[in-house]
Design a protein around this motif. Sequence first.
Motif, PDB file in Angstrom:
ATOM      1  N   PHE A  31     -20.628  77.053 -24.519  1.00  8.65           N
ATOM      2  CA  PHE A  31     -19.815  76.336 -25.509  1.00  8.65           C
ATOM      3  C   PHE A  31     -18.349  76.215 -25.121  1.00  8.65           C
ATOM      4  N   THR A  64     -29.482  72.530 -26.041  1.00  9.86           N
ATOM      5  CA  THR A  64     -29.114  73.935 -26.151  1.00  9.86           C
ATOM      6  C   THR A  64     -30.401  74.733 -26.306  1.00  9.86           C
ATOM      7  N   ASN A  65     -30.285  76.066 -26.185  1.00  8.02           N
ATOM      8  CA  ASN A  65     -31.465  76.910 -26.366  1.00  8.02           C
ATOM      9  C   ASN A  65     -31.509  77.454 -27.778  1.00  8.02           C
ATOM     10  N   CYS A  66     -32.639  78.061 -28.119  1.00  8.00           N
ATOM     11  CA  CYS A  66     -32.917  78.489 -29.497  1.00  8.00           C
ATOM     12  C   CYS A  66     -31.658  78.859 -30.264  1.00  8.00           C
ATOM     13  N   MET A  67     -31.452  78.202 -31.392  1.00 13.39           N
ATOM     14  CA  MET A  67     -30.233  78.427 -32.168  1.00 13.39           C
ATOM     15  C   MET A  67     -30.509  79.165 -33.473  1.00 13.39           C
ATOM     16  N   GLY A  68     -31.693  79.782 -33.567  1.00 14.79           N
ATOM     17  CA  GLY A  68     -31.985  80.631 -34.725  1.00 14.79           C
ATOM     18  C   GLY A  68     -32.361  79.869 -35.975  1.00 14.79           C
ATOM     19  N   MET A  69     -32.889  78.662 -35.810  1.00 15.32           N
ATOM     20  CA  MET A  69     -33.304  77.834 -36.947  1.00 15.32           C
ATOM     21  C   MET A  69     -34.779  77.449 -36.814  1.00 15.32           C
ATOM     22  N   LEU A 116     -27.170  71.267 -33.435  1.00 10.41           N
ATOM     23  CA  LEU A 116     -25.790  71.524 -33.850  1.00 10.41           C
ATOM     24  C   LEU A 116     -24.985  70.272 -33.530  1.00 10.41           C
ATOM     25  N   ASP A 162     -19.868  72.604 -34.749  1.00 11.11           N
ATOM     26  CA  ASP A 162     -20.401  73.864 -35.285  1.00 11.11           C
ATOM     27  C   ASP A 162     -21.222  73.656 -36.551  1.00 11.11           C
ATOM     28  N   THR A 194     -36.390  84.190 -33.063  1.00 11.23           N
ATOM     29  CA  THR A 194     -35.896  85.099 -34.110  1.00 11.23           C
ATOM     30  C   THR A 194     -34.760  84.474 -34.888  1.00 11.23           C
ATOM     31  N   PHE A 195     -34.798  84.736 -36.192  1.00 16.84           N
ATOM     32  CA  PHE A 195     -33.746  84.209 -37.082  1.00 16.84           C
ATOM     33  C   PHE A 195     -33.557  85.115 -38.288  1.00 16.84           C
ATOM     34  N   ARG A 199     -29.982  86.044 -39.032  1.00 16.04           N
ATOM     35  CA  ARG A 199     -29.296  84.953 -39.734  1.00 16.04           C
ATOM     36  C   ARG A 199     -29.505  85.079 -41.244  1.00 16.04           C
ATOM     37  N   ARG A 230     -23.102  85.268 -32.867  1.00 17.36           N
ATOM     38  CA  ARG A 230     -23.332  84.194 -31.894  1.00 17.36           C
ATOM     39  C   ARG A 230     -22.621  82.911 -32.334  1.00 17.36           C
ATOM     40  N   TYR A 232     -23.863  80.563 -34.967  1.00 16.58           N
ATOM     41  CA  TYR A 232     -23.757  80.947 -36.386  1.00 16.58           C
ATOM     42  C   TYR A 232     -22.320  80.865 -36.905  1.00 16.58           C
ATOM     43  N   SER A 279     -20.095  82.542 -27.423  1.00 14.56           N
ATOM     44  CA  SER A 279     -19.911  81.124 -27.083  1.00 14.56           C
ATOM     45  C   SER A 279     -21.125  80.545 -26.391  1.00 14.56           C
TER      46      SER A 279
END
Lengths: 163, 386
Positions: free
Chosen positions: A69, A122-127, A135, A138, B74-75, B78, B109, B112, B152
Amino acid sequence: MKATAGVDWCEVVDALAEKHDRKPHALMGILQDLQMEYGHVCPDAQIEVALALGISPTHVSDVISFYHFLCSEPKGQYVVWLCQTISCDMADKDQIAKALSDELGISFGETTGDGLFTLEYTNCMGMCDQAPAMLVNDEVHVSLTPDSAREIIAGYRREGGLG
Amino acid sequence: MGAQMVLGPYTPGAAIDAALKMKRSDVVVTVRESGLRGRGGAGFPTGTKWMLAAAATGDEKYVVCNADEGEPGTFKDRVLLSDHADLVFDGMAVCAYAIGARKGFVYLRGEYRYLLADLEATLERMREENRLGKSIAGKDGFDFDIEIRLGSGAYVCGEESALIESLEGRRGEPRIRPPFPVSAGYLGRPTAVNNVETFALASRIMEKGAEWFSEIGTDESAGYKLFSVSGDCENPGVYELPMGTSINELLTTVGAEDAVAVQVGGASGEMVTRDAFNRRLAFEDVATGGSVIVFGPERNLLDVLENFMDFFTDESCGQCTPCRLGIRRLLNGVRDLKKGALSADDLKMLRGLSKSVAISSKCGLGQSCDTPFASILDAHLKGVAQ
Ligand SMILES: Cc1cc2nc3c(=O)[nH]c(=O)nc-3n(C[C@H](O)[C@H](O)[C@H](O)COP(=O)(O)O)c2cc1C
Ligand code: SF4
Ligand code: FES
């Protein structure tokens, strides 16, 4: 996003060093703020950051090159990061990729001619529970469909003043 | 969804109040007796980590909350940070009290960042309520505050020593361990690094007692666990279930009865096929930080393997040659296999390569690559899916 031409980097970086600290551990915070404000961290700014924190300019550029980023070359005003990891991939992220690409007239890794959008993976963003996800800078967008992806782009285009 | 013991209602401050009724050393003992093991993947006993950090000498000590949550699938962290931040931050304060730290960091991260304003507001409220700051909850000499630092976009920064490098303003390249962060962490000082969920559970243990936790789960894996479930299922989301729950039970809960395989533990985890769905989600059986990705009968498992090897190639920090170049070879091998252009000998060579990457790499990223590689390949060759 602010333009970088004519900026007094000494002054800008000094204010950020005041906010974050004048020690090496403040580096990420300062670079992240510059990236947010200006969309990249230009070489002149990097030198001022190095001076402010008492580290070498190569240390600063090495750090920038490490993180996805952070970048030292300008990107679009809006960087669209589409998640390419497995749960999004299984939720037809390829269709979203095609819709974004068609809508913007560019491929991934490219920036539109008007400088408004850059398209990236991008790689896994937790969603993953709301795949596919992306994204834009942000801001998080989830449960995408080709239509919603196009609408989201249209929204940013209006916001960017070129709608 | 699920038990709602960890994710249920919480009175902010309750964990700190309970901890302050005890001596510092008894807080550590309580966490040890609960059987809590780290929820970030490796499963190190949390009480032991806190005991080591408490015993370490240093003019300053630090508490670090690892909120880098980058493992594919994983989330749950979050969700904890979005809806239960008090529970997490109180757990950090409990740890600070136990080990004698005055400063804590949350390494959040970059993805987030949208949570940042709310999290800062929670910290501000905690300061107003004297749950952070000087003489916390009226306890003389217990001073502690929390600062949020952002990542980042680098998966490897979730590895604790890389995370510390990043906090110190460097490339997120894992260090050689030992020394471990408990003795030489942030700025060379003793540092307790724990996962978001680990801190949340520590709060619950303070509130409800060690026995409440140790009675749930299995002998080796106590307590409740949050599972992040995604992929081919009717109800993806975060589920709170006792450790030791079988994969079958989990799949029934999430509406995935026709699953043929699940990937447990993300890209660095293990693929389990239908014939073994009676296996249990626990450190002693199928270990996981909580990522469960479900695959239905239509999926090509080689696509999954390719996606993961692509992920590792992207995210390798590049310090170790086997990891940097070896995983790229594995990726190319999988692509050849998909095209039917890989001989039996080549395949055997790749399996060997994957094992040598695992033994010759410095950090968990390279070290774990053989787990998905071997297990997904085996699942594919068994022909459980397309
Ligand atoms: C490549 C890699 C990525 C990791 N990512 C995370 C992460 O995102 N979150 C996390 O808590 N632990 C992560 N870990 C594990 C940490 O190194 C560390 O074990 C953990 O934060 C300790 O906390 P715990 O004992 O509470 O689990 C990662 C490890 C490796 C090797
Ligand atoms: S194993 Fe890979 S990610 Fe880990 S330190 Fe070595 S090169 Fe970096
Ligand atoms: S796989 Fe896309 S958000 Fe996790």
